[in-house]
Design a protein around this motif. Structure first.
Motif, short mmCIF file in Angstrom:
data_model
loop_
_atom_site.label_atom_id
_atom_site.label_comp_id
_atom_site.label_asym_id
_atom_site.label_seq_id
_atom_site.Cartn_x
_atom_site.Cartn_y
_atom_site.Cartn_z
N GLN A 918 0.84 -1.20 0.00
CA GLN A 918 0.00 0.00 0.00
C GLN A 918 0.88 1.25 0.00
O GLN A 918 0.56 2.25 -0.67
CB GLN A 918 -0.93 -0.01 1.22
N ASP A 921 2.07 1.75 -3.49
CA ASP A 921 1.05 2.41 -4.33
C ASP A 921 0.99 3.90 -4.05
O ASP A 921 0.86 4.72 -4.97
CB ASP A 921 -0.32 1.77 -4.04
N GLU A 922 1.10 4.29 -2.77
CA GLU A 922 1.01 5.71 -2.42
C GLU A 922 2.19 6.50 -2.97
O GLU A 922 2.02 7.62 -3.47
CB GLU A 922 0.95 5.84 -0.89
N VAL A 924 3.91 5.86 -5.63
CA VAL A 924 3.76 5.97 -7.07
C VAL A 924 2.76 7.08 -7.39
O VAL A 924 2.97 7.89 -8.31
CB VAL A 924 3.32 4.63 -7.68
N ARG A 925 1.68 7.12 -6.62
CA ARG A 925 0.69 8.19 -6.84
C ARG A 925 1.31 9.56 -6.61
O ARG A 925 1.12 10.49 -7.40
CB ARG A 925 -0.49 7.97 -5.89
N ARG A 926 2.07 9.70 -5.54
CA ARG A 926 2.70 10.99 -5.24
C ARG A 926 3.72 11.36 -6.31
O ARG A 926 3.82 12.52 -6.71
CB ARG A 926 3.35 10.94 -3.86
N GLN A 928 3.76 10.49 -9.46
CA GLN A 928 3.07 10.90 -10.67
C GLN A 928 2.49 12.30 -10.53
O GLN A 928 2.53 13.09 -11.47
CB GLN A 928 1.96 9.89 -10.99
N GLY A 929 2.00 12.61 -9.33
CA GLY A 929 1.46 13.95 -9.11
C GLY A 929 2.53 15.02 -9.25
O GLY A 929 2.30 16.08 -9.84
N HIS A 930 3.72 14.76 -8.70
CA HIS A 930 4.80 15.75 -8.81
C HIS A 930 5.30 15.86 -10.25
O HIS A 930 5.63 16.96 -10.71
CB HIS A 930 5.95 15.36 -7.87
N GLU A 932 3.53 15.35 -12.92
CA GLU A 932 2.48 16.08 -13.62
C GLU A 932 2.57 17.58 -13.34
O GLU A 932 2.49 18.42 -14.25
CB GLU A 932 1.12 15.54 -13.18
#
Length: 979
Positions: A918, A921-922, A924-926, A928-930, A932
């Motif tokens: 988990q 996953d978090e 990777v999300r962060r 991708q946000g940075h 972007e």
């Protein structure tokens, strides 16, 4: 007998009293040639020239001058004309270098056999000891002490080590004169004594009843005193003393010579001279009236026993009037002192006044000269530049540094950047190739020696340059591997190397260096041999006393003098520099060969005599109409005190007057501060660059994700501006570099598939470590320590792997992979994992070896340490070739240290209640946000330190781009991340 006080210009007053007949004892002043009948002796050549100028000025220009001579003259000037006329010609003088080399052999033999030294002196110390021994020989010669006087010292009263030294001195005082006799030479001091005594014995026959005047001498040399006495015996012989205190009573005169600790008094030398001349205070007539400043200075420097009378004396003196024209510069540092002196001198020159700067400290004198050049003022430094510190001397030192360091990067580049080095090529080509080599050396560490530099050479031109450099330095390199060498061999090798380097002919000091080298070679194998160690210090000792005169003629209205050259000078502004304790006056050092009591016991002057002469120089100089006294409160890294002479003056005049003196000098300190002041500092703001989205990178490594989250400016500097960190030239291996080597060892061991259970496993690992550390020859001792410590870490590593061997199915080292994100405009994440192990349960265990700091648990749980989590994400996505995608069950940091905790296993920490995948996953999300927000669009600035790391007592290591972002100017605390 006469005296001229400090308060009037000595040489102009002397000229005036000659012209008005005061000093001529009735000699007729008629006709155009009468002045040429007068003979005047002065102490120095400079005084002779200045006296001639004084006569010319007072006679209105062109004039037939008196016969002006220096006391003792120069060798060869007068000998043929001095009786007895059939005397053999004076033998040539042995040079200081010849004596240094000869005595060094005796000193070396004594040091090796006597046991008087706690540790044997090195070669440089042997030559310095030889010089001090030569100074003692001069003192003995000057004072006319017979060597048998040393045998009269009672052995029982002398410590055992001094008894050994006395036996050694007996040998030296017999061997050195015998060597001089064999070579047909004489010591300089003995030659001067002989000239002075011949002048004294011939005075009556040479001068008859014509006027003869000896002016400005303190008669500190007995032979000079003998000449002065012979002059006083002439019908019209006159002695003019500098600054004699004629207020002394006969009783004070007696006490001055017989009391203890009077040698440091400014009047001691003159009082002793009067006694040698058979005269008293009453026999001396003042040629100038009293001045309150002279009275004040004499009172301030009175013997300690008379200081209770200070209040009464001070009350009787107009202190303010006496000190008019005197200022004190109390500088914080020697650098500020030099700058303030230069500004004061420049101001005086701008108003048409002459300036004389007296500096007993040659380093400060060179600083002052450099500061004056800022204002376009070329000044004549009478002391010259020490040959060791001249351009030629610096080149020789650089050659020795390269040889001693075996072509270490810093030394090699420094030599190639020397403008005198051409190696048979165009200088521009050498400079260009040196720049290229410099850049390579900052990127990659070479192996030792010239071969190591060749290994980095990236073109035929650079190989040719290095070949030429090696050939040029071969004579010195050959000496560096010799067991022992002589001064002659060192000089010959240096001269050959300098010639081969293609040195320009007008290099300052080159002619003097060649003469020195030729003299050393001519002396053959003279001098103690020595091993090729500390050759820079050896060269300094061998070049001691050799000077390089300025090649540019200086102005005639400003000069920098030593204390000897400054005597009798009277410029419009007199500046006394380096008025610090132990500089003016110097330390009363009896030297290493005799104690103070032993010197006095054999009839030599105590060391305090030099302090008395320095005090007299001060008393004469401060009598100038305009005087600026300067000292530094800190010299180098140590606090410094003002001269005891100045402390005495302050104590006598009182606190308010002392403050007033410094207030006058404060102007120059303020100007010294202002001249380099660029206004109030304006700190730079935090940089917020907005590069276009198309310029922002689409490819980052896993280790760059943390900077993207914390400080996007680092990504901007690296990928948009294309900047990469260059290591300082010749920097020692860092923890990062050591970590890379250790990673390489562990990687090689795993990739080789070696057996962890094998008894030879540790030996095989250490063999790999020795290969990895092979490039650290420049720090062999530290490398060996690192290897020893790595052995402990290696043993613990093997133990760790053996304990978990039953749980591990496969081990993979240094896996590289790339992860493409089509949804992020094809952004690529590049990763390299130190270790990825496949467990027998099918999950992965990812290990990261750290030789530096390990992230704190709070950084891990806050997703501020993304590296291992992103490696797990890439592994799950199957982005590491040869490794199928699967989940990770453990993320491990292993800290490899140097101390007792050489191997520490630290599991990755995740938030409470969150599973490891988990957390993957978090992150990777962060990430991708940075990506972007900061890379795919240009709406946000790539600012520095948007999420700075909080430092909690842990040492903060600056980032590669902190200096470019000027972070220290806008963070809350310089050098530390702001919270």
């Amino acid at each position: 007998m006469f005296t001229i006080g400090p308060d009037v210009p000595f040489l102009p007053t002397l000229a005036a009293r000659v012209l008005d007949g005061t000093l001529l004892s009735g000699w007729q002043r008629e006709g155009p040639f009468w002045l040429s009948d007068v003979t005047i002796f002065v102490p120095t050549r400079r005084a002779r020239l200045k006296l001639a100028e004084a006569f010319a000025q007072q006679r209105g220009g062109a004039v037939l001058l008196p016969d002006i001579r220096t006391l003792g003259s120069e060798a060869g000037e007068e000998e043929p004309f001095l009786p007895p006329f059939d005397a053999p010609s004076t033998r040539p003088v042995a040079s200081a270098l010849e004596r240094r080399l000869a005595l060094s052999q005796l000193v070396r033999a004594f040091a090796e056999s006597s046991g008087s030294f706690a540790s044997p002196p090195n070669a440089a110390e042997v030559f310095w000891l030889a010089d001090s021994l030569g100074t003692l020989i001069d003192d003995i010669s000057i004072e006319g002490i017979h060597p048998t006087a040393f045998g009269e010292l009672v052995p029982a009263e002398v410590a055992e080590n001094w008894q050994q030294i006395l036996k050694f001195l007996d040998i030296v005082l017999a061997a050195w004169p015998a060597l001089l006799e064999e070579r047909g030479k004489v010591d300089a001091a003995a030659a001067r004594n002989e000239r002075l005594l011949r002048q004294a014995s011939a005075a009556q026959r040479l001068h008859g009843d014509r006027p003869v005047i000896a002016a400005g001498s303190t008669g500190s040399i007995p032979a000079t005193a003998a000449l002065l006495k012979a002059i006083t015996a002439l019908e019209r012989g006159v002695v003019v003393l500098p600054g004699l205190d004629s207020s002394f009573t006969p009783d004070q005169h007696q006490r001055m010579l017989e009391s203890e600790a009077m040698e440091s008094h400014p009047q001691y030398g003159l009082m002793k001279l009067l006694r040698r001349l058979g005269a008293g205070i009453g026999d001396v007539r003042e040629l100038a009236g009293d001045n309150p400043r002279t009275a004040l200075v004499r009172a301030a420097l009175a013997p300690a026993a008379e200081t209770p009378a200070w209040p009464a004396w001070r009350a009787a003196l107009p202190v303010g009037e006496a000190l008019a024209g005197v200022g004190i510069v109390a500088a914080r540092t020697a650098d500020q002192e030099a700058r303030a002196i230069a500004l004061a001198a420049r101001s005086a020159l701008a108003t048409g006044r002459s300036v004389g700067i007296v500096a007993r400290d040659q380093t400060l004198a060179r600083r002052i000269a450099a500061e004056l050049k800022r204002h376009g003022v070329e000044v004549d430094d009478a002391a010259g530049t020490p040959l060791f510190q001249s351009s030629a001397g610096r080149l020789a030192r650089q050659v020795l540094a390269v040889a001693a360091g075996n072509f270490a990067p810093v030394d090699t580049i420094a030599l190639l950047r020397n403008a005198a080095v051409s190696l048979g090529l165009e200088r521009a080509q050498v400079r260009r190739l040196a720049d290229r080599l410099d850049l390579r050396l900052r990127k990659e560490r070479p192996l030792a020696g010239l071969a190591g530099l060749h290994g980095l050479a990236d073109g035929e031109e650079l190989h040719e340059l290095l070949n030429r450099l090696g050939a040029a330095l071969q004579p010195v390199l050959a000496l560096a591997v010799a067991e022992r060498l002589t001064a002659g061999e060192l000089a010959a090798a240096l001269l050959a190397a300098i010639a081969a380097l293609g040195t320009v002919e007008d290099l300052p000091g080159l002619a003097e260096f060649r003469r020195w080298a030729e003299e050393v070679e001519m002396l053959g194998g003279a001098g103690a041999s020595f091993p090729p160690r500390f050759l820079d210090a050896v060269l300094s000792a061998l070049l001691a006393g050799s000077k390089v005169a300025s090649q540019r003629p200086g102005r005639d209205d400003i000069a920098i003098w030593g204390e000897l050259e400054a005597r009798l000078m009277s410029p419009d502004l007199m500046i006394l520099a380096a008025m610090n304790e132990d500089i003016w006056p110097p330390v009363a050092d009896p030297g290493p060969w005799l104690s103070r009591g032993m010197r006095i016991g054999v009839g030599l002057e105590p060391p305090e005599r030099q302090q008395g002469q320095a005090a007299h120089d001060f008393a004469m100089a401060i009598g100038n109409a305009q005087v600026l006294i300067a000292y530094a409160e800190r010299i180098g890294t140590s606090p410094a005190l003002p001269s005891p002479l100045l402390q005495r003056l302050d104590a006598f005049v009182g606190e308010s007057e002392a403050r007033a003196l410094r207030a006058r000098g404060a102007r120059w300190l303020a100007e010294a501060e202002a001249i380099d002041h660029a206004g109030l500092p304006r700190p730079a703001p935090r940089p917020v660059p907005f590069p276009k989205a198309g310029l922002r990178p689409r490819r980052l490594s896993i280790t760059e994700i943390e900077p993207l989250m914390r400080s996007p400016y680092d990504i901007y500097a690296r990928h948009v501006l294309g900047l990469r960190r260059l290591e300082p030239l010749g920097t020692e291996p860092s923890a990062r570099e050591r970590g890379t080597m250790i990673h390489g060892v562990f990687e090689s061991f795993v990739k080789a598939g070696l057996d962890f259970e094998s008894p030879e496993a540790l030996g095989e690992m250490m063999g790999m470590a020795q290969q990895a550390f092979a490039g650290l020859d420049a720090i062999k001792e530290r490398r060996d320590i690192w290897l020893k410590r790595f052995e402990r870490a290696g043993r613990l590593f093997l133990d760790y792997e053996r304990r978990r061997d039953s749980e591990i199915a496969e081990r993979h080292a240094e896996l590289k992979g790339e992860w493409v994100f089509p949804a992020l405009d094809g952004f690529v994440l590049v990763g390299k994992a130190d270790r990825i192990d496949v467990r027998r349960d099918g999950t992965l265990e990812i290990i990261d070896f750290k030789t530096g700091g390990v992230p704190q648990p709070k950084d891990m749980t806050a997703f501020d340490a993304p590296q291992l989590l992103l490696e797990a994400a890439m592994a799950r996505a199957g982005m590491f070739p040869g490794l199928a995608g699967r989940d990770s069950s453990a993320l491990i940091y292993i800290k490899i240290g140097l101390g007792p905790a050489a191997f520490q296993v630290k599991p990755f920490s995740v938030r409470k209640g969150m599973a490891l995948m988990q957390a993957v996953d978090e992150i990777v999300r962060r990430m991708q946000g940075h990506v972007e927000a900061f890379l795919l669009h240009d709406g946000l600035p790539m600012a520095a330190r948007i999420r700075p790391r909080v430092e909690s007592g842990r040492r903060s290591y600056p980032g590669d781009y902190d200096h470019l972002a000027r972070t220290d100017e806008w963070t809350l605390t310089a050098g530390v991340d702001d919270p």
